[in-house]
Design an enzyme around this catalytic site. Structure first.
Site, PDB file in Angstrom:
ATOM      1  N   LYS A 195       0.889  -1.179   0.000  1.00  0.00           N
ATOM      2  CA  LYS A 195       0.000   0.000   0.000  1.00  0.00           C
ATOM      3  C   LYS A 195       0.925   1.226   0.000  1.00  0.00           C
ATOM      4  O   LYS A 195       1.431   1.649   1.036  1.00  0.00           O
ATOM      5  CB  LYS A 195      -0.870  -0.021   1.261  1.00  0.00           C
ATOM      6  CG  LYS A 195      -2.194   0.715   1.144  1.00  0.00           C
ATOM      7  CD  LYS A 195      -2.115   2.169   0.746  1.00  0.00           C
ATOM      8  CE  LYS A 195      -1.788   3.094   1.900  1.00  0.00           C
ATOM      9  NZ  LYS A 195      -1.554   4.491   1.431  1.00  0.00           N
ATOM     10  N   GLU A 270       9.589   1.896  10.997  1.00  0.00           N
ATOM     11  CA  GLU A 270      10.614   2.916  10.738  1.00  0.00           C
ATOM     12  C   GLU A 270       9.889   4.250  10.776  1.00  0.00           C
ATOM     13  O   GLU A 270       9.083   4.544   9.896  1.00  0.00           O
ATOM     14  CB  GLU A 270      11.253   2.707   9.359  1.00  0.00           C
ATOM     15  CG  GLU A 270      11.816   1.317   9.126  1.00  0.00           C
ATOM     16  CD  GLU A 270      13.109   1.053   9.878  1.00  0.00           C
ATOM     17  OE1 GLU A 270      13.519   1.909  10.690  1.00  0.00           O
ATOM     18  OE2 GLU A 270      13.695  -0.022   9.683  1.00  0.00           O
ATOM     19  N   GLU A 402       9.548  17.235  14.220  1.00  0.00           N
ATOM     20  CA  GLU A 402      10.010  16.916  12.863  1.00  0.00           C
ATOM     21  C   GLU A 402       9.292  17.814  11.855  1.00  0.00           C
ATOM     22  O   GLU A 402       8.061  17.830  11.816  1.00  0.00           O
ATOM     23  CB  GLU A 402       9.722  15.447  12.547  1.00  0.00           C
ATOM     24  CG  GLU A 402      10.258  15.033  11.192  1.00  0.00           C
ATOM     25  CD  GLU A 402       9.948  13.587  10.832  1.00  0.00           C
ATOM     26  OE1 GLU A 402       8.792  13.159  11.019  1.00  0.00           O
ATOM     27  OE2 GLU A 402      10.860  12.899  10.338  1.00  0.00           O
TER      28      GLU A 402
HETATM   29  P1  NAD Z   1       2.390   8.840   7.148  1.00  0.00           P
HETATM   30  O1  NAD Z   1       2.547   8.171   8.450  1.00  0.00           O
HETATM   31  O2  NAD Z   1       1.409   9.922   7.004  1.00  0.00           O
HETATM   32  O3  NAD Z   1       2.008   7.765   6.013  1.00  0.00           O
HETATM   33  C1  NAD Z   1       2.811   6.643   5.718  1.00  0.00           C
HETATM   34  C2  NAD Z   1       1.946   5.559   5.102  1.00  0.00           C
HETATM   35  O4  NAD Z   1       1.009   5.120   6.070  1.00  0.00           O
HETATM   36  C3  NAD Z   1       1.127   6.021   3.907  1.00  0.00           C
HETATM   37  O5  NAD Z   1       1.094   4.996   2.938  1.00  0.00           O
HETATM   38  C4  NAD Z   1      -0.254   6.227   4.504  1.00  0.00           C
HETATM   39  O6  NAD Z   1      -1.290   6.099   3.571  1.00  0.00           O
HETATM   40  C5  NAD Z   1      -0.298   5.112   5.516  1.00  0.00           C
HETATM   41  N1  NAD Z   1      -1.258   5.303   6.609  1.00  0.00           N
HETATM   42  C6  NAD Z   1      -1.695   6.471   7.167  1.00  0.00           C
HETATM   43  N2  NAD Z   1      -2.597   6.230   8.139  1.00  0.00           N
HETATM   44  C7  NAD Z   1      -2.732   4.877   8.224  1.00  0.00           C
HETATM   45  C8  NAD Z   1      -3.508   4.019   9.040  1.00  0.00           C
HETATM   46  N3  NAD Z   1      -4.349   4.484   9.965  1.00  0.00           N
HETATM   47  N4  NAD Z   1      -3.406   2.676   8.868  1.00  0.00           N
HETATM   48  C9  NAD Z   1      -2.559   2.190   7.934  1.00  0.00           C
HETATM   49  N5  NAD Z   1      -1.812   2.951   7.115  1.00  0.00           N
HETATM   50  C10 NAD Z   1      -1.892   4.291   7.260  1.00  0.00           C
HETATM   51  O7  NAD Z   1       3.857   9.320   6.741  1.00  0.00           O
HETATM   52  P2  NAD Z   1       4.274  10.185   5.468  1.00  0.00           P
HETATM   53  O8  NAD Z   1       3.849  11.600   5.703  1.00  0.00           O
HETATM   54  O9  NAD Z   1       3.846   9.478   4.232  1.00  0.00           O
HETATM   55  O10 NAD Z   1       5.870  10.073   5.540  1.00  0.00           O
HETATM   56  C11 NAD Z   1       6.688  10.935   6.242  1.00  0.00           C
HETATM   57  C12 NAD Z   1       7.123  10.300   7.564  1.00  0.00           C
HETATM   58  O11 NAD Z   1       7.814   9.063   7.310  1.00  0.00           O
HETATM   59  C13 NAD Z   1       8.115  11.150   8.337  1.00  0.00           C
HETATM   60  O12 NAD Z   1       7.778  11.145   9.700  1.00  0.00           O
HETATM   61  C14 NAD Z   1       9.449  10.439   8.128  1.00  0.00           C
HETATM   62  O13 NAD Z   1      10.424  10.651   9.111  1.00  0.00           O
HETATM   63  C15 NAD Z   1       9.008   9.021   8.090  1.00  0.00           C
HETATM   64  N6  NAD Z   1      10.023   8.195   7.433  1.00  0.00           N
HETATM   65  C16 NAD Z   1      10.769   7.355   8.215  1.00  0.00           C
HETATM   66  C17 NAD Z   1      11.767   6.580   7.632  1.00  0.00           C
HETATM   67  C18 NAD Z   1      12.596   5.651   8.470  1.00  0.00           C
HETATM   68  O14 NAD Z   1      13.212   4.771   7.900  1.00  0.00           O
HETATM   69  N7  NAD Z   1      12.635   5.797   9.782  1.00  0.00           N
HETATM   70  C19 NAD Z   1      12.002   6.649   6.252  1.00  0.00           C
HETATM   71  C20 NAD Z   1      11.223   7.531   5.493  1.00  0.00           C
HETATM   72  C21 NAD Z   1      10.224   8.281   6.102  1.00  0.00           C
END
Ligand code: NAD
Length: 514
Positions: A195, A270, A402
């Site tokens: 997804k 992550e 962040e």
């Molecule tokens: P997000 O948490 O908004 O979304 C990530 C994914 O989760 C998306 O595919 C989203 O559709 C899905 N999602 C959202 N709500 C959900 C739910 N209730 N149930 C299941 N899936 C759900 O994050 P984002 O804005 O897409 O990405 C940015 C974040 O990702 C930042 O905080 C960044 O630090 C983090 N990030 C971490 C790493 C790492 O390796 N630690 C790497 C890249 C990004």
């Protein structure tokens, strides 16, 4: 807000629109491209025009049910989990070959959809290929533990793929981050439902043809697009999914953690970061400058491991700040497709608004020495100047939270203890970067800092064998190398008796005559 002069042209650049964009983006289930069962769609914007350029199928519970059923069937009845590692490895190498041969096209589409500078998107496409090649090698080289208990037993580990893996990914470097989960999951023999992030579904849709051409059997790879709270949520709660590998925000991770509990799924998380770069006065300042600038402004600052807090020892603070600000003002912000561009457009207007709100907050929390708003020559699109706040106090929101954009907080320190307290004084613990020529201090500090990964006198360069992951609010579980294979496998212990079995003989005593 201030404006600044940059070397970029005065006029708004003409936007590059790739040829051959799809008419719509569909799911890929059981080897076929399909729309949502109920026909739902969502709009996808490009970050330069902020116009809807395509619609994508918006997966609901019914679509996830179909995808999981296909993955389950491929796992229970198909060849993939039963193949010899060498056979799977050949297919993974073919995937890497195909990704490499299409790196320019992948980068073009990724850059268009996400706003990442084209040169950096190209590097990410190549890294995606490398992820497949790496796990192709690892599964044929893998050995598992065997123990001889002298005179009694032989014990060995029988490694088995876990089942159906749910992979949920974010929008920053989407294609590369998808490969990071797809490669070890498939290498281990799992079948998957991916997804991808709803802001950037374009490059994910390319996996389907790549896998098909490489010979991945139908049903092994399934893709469901859609919103997190609909498609993502249904995947997390599905009883036939054995594990969830999630990359995204810490707050989303917390929710997913709770939603995995009723079905007791394996989880790898992550999450977010607010990583410190600590510069001592004895550091190679030129190298530290190059590295910290790259560390926070590459990938538009939309990088989980960004060194978004820079802590500088007082004797070199003023010089560092002056030189850092001068370089930040000179960074080329512009059209993501232009190879000269160093910072492109942020992914989406919602994210642009979030980053701009932090820039606003920062003006009352620190001293602005570079950037502070939209570049003058780019009146539209999600462009933000590289923005530098200095003299930032540790309780400031721009120090603690962040931002995930091209915004950095710089803070002075006087002693090593103070530097450590500042470095550890946030809820996150993903990466840390330490700059010093004192070997003893480098190691002592590295071991005391609360972060999953530390780079000494370097920015983020990582061998794929090493663990990747965060501590505190930055994650749960470490992937990378064999740890990733462990996550996607069950390690069953098999115990074999050698010679006569020695068992206490319950019920074997003579029954006394009555
Ligand atoms: P997000 O948490 O908004 O979304 C990530 C994914 O989760 C998306 O595919 C989203 O559709 C899905 N999602 C959202 N709500 C959900 C739910 N209730 N149930 C299941 N899936 C759900 O994050 P984002 O804005 O897409 O990405 C940015 C974040 O990702 C930042 O905080 C960044 O630090 C983090 N990030 C971490 C790493 C790492 O390796 N630690 C790497 C890249 C990004």
């Amino acid at each position: 807000m201030t404006t600044q002069t940059t070397t970029a042209p005065a006029a708004t650049p003409v936007q590059h629109i790739p040829d051959g964009l799809p008419e719509r983006i569909q799911h890929f289930i059981a080897g076929e491209f399909v729309d949502s069962v109920g026909g739902e769609t969502f709009d996808v914007l490009d970050p330069v025009s902020n116009e809807n350029y395509v619609t994508a199928a918006a997966g609901q519970k019914a679509d996830i049910d179909r995808a999981v059923a296909a993955a389950r069937k491929a796992f229970d009845d198909g060849p993939w989990p039963r193949m010899l590692p060498r056979a799977r490895s050949r297919i993974l190498n073919t995937i890497a070959d195909i990704v490499e041969s299409r790196d320019a096209r992948l980068a073009e589409l990724e850059s268009f959809d996400s706003g990442l500078p084209i040169t950096q998107a190209l590097g990410q496409a190549q890294r995606a290929a490398e992820n497949f090649r790496f796990f192709a090698d690892l599964i044929v080289a893998q050995s598992d533990d065997t123990y001889k208990v002298p005179g009694r037993q032989l014990n060995y580990v029988n490694r088995k793929p876990k089942g159906v893996a749910g992979l949920i990914t974010p929008w920053n470097t989407p294609f590369m981050l998808e490969s990071w989960k797809l490669a070890p999951a498939l290498a281990s023999g799992c079948t998957v439902v991916l997804k991808p992030a709803e802001f950037t579904p374009l490059s994910a849709s390319l996996w389907a043809d790549i896998f098909r051409e490489a010979g991945v059997p139908d049903g092994v790879f399934n893709l469901v697009n859609g919103l997190g709270e609909e498609a993502g949520d249904a995947l997390v709660k599905h009883p036939d999914v054995q594990l969830i590998s999630f990359t995204g925000e810490s707050s989303t991770g917390r929710l997913i953690f709770a939603n995995c509990a009723p079905t007791l799924k394996g989880m790898s998380m992550e999450l977010g970061g607010k990583s410190p770069a600590v510069i001592f006065a004895d550091a190679d300042l030129d190298a530290a400058l190059d590295s910290t600038l790259f560390g926070v402004f590459s990938l538009n600052g939309e990088r989980c491991t960004a060194g978004s807090r820079i802590l500088v020892e007082r004797p070199v603070y003023d010089e560092f700040v002056e030189r850092f600000a001068a370089r930040a003002k000179n960074i080329v912000v512009g059209d993501p497709h232009d190879p000269k561009t160093e910072v492109g457009a942020l992914v989406h207007p919602e994210h642009f608004a979030k980053v701009m709100s932090y820039v606003e907050i920062g003006t009352s929390e620190g001293r602005l020495v570079a950037g502070g708003g939209r570049p003058e020559h780019l009146p539209t699109g999600n462009y933000v100047q590289p923005t530098v706040f200095v003299d930032v106090k540790p309780d400031a929101r721009i120090f603690q939270e962040e931002i995930f954009g091209p915004v950095v907080a710089i803070t002075p320190f006087d002693t090593e203890d103070e530097a450590l307290e500042l470095a550890n004084g946030v809820k996150y613990g993903l990466a840390a970067y330490i700059w010093t020529s004192n070997l003893e201090r480098a190691h002592t500090f590295a071991q005391a800092v609360e972060s999953g990964m530390v780079w000494l006198n370097s920015h983020n360069v990582r061998d794929l064998r090493t663990p990747f992951g965060g501590v505190k609010a930055s994650g749960l579980g470490h992937e990378g190398g064999y740890r990733s294979l462990d996550f996607y496998s069950d390690q069953q212990a098999v115990h074999i008796t050698l010679g006569p079995v020695h068992t206490a003989r319950f019920g074997a005593h003579e029954t006394p005559a009555s």
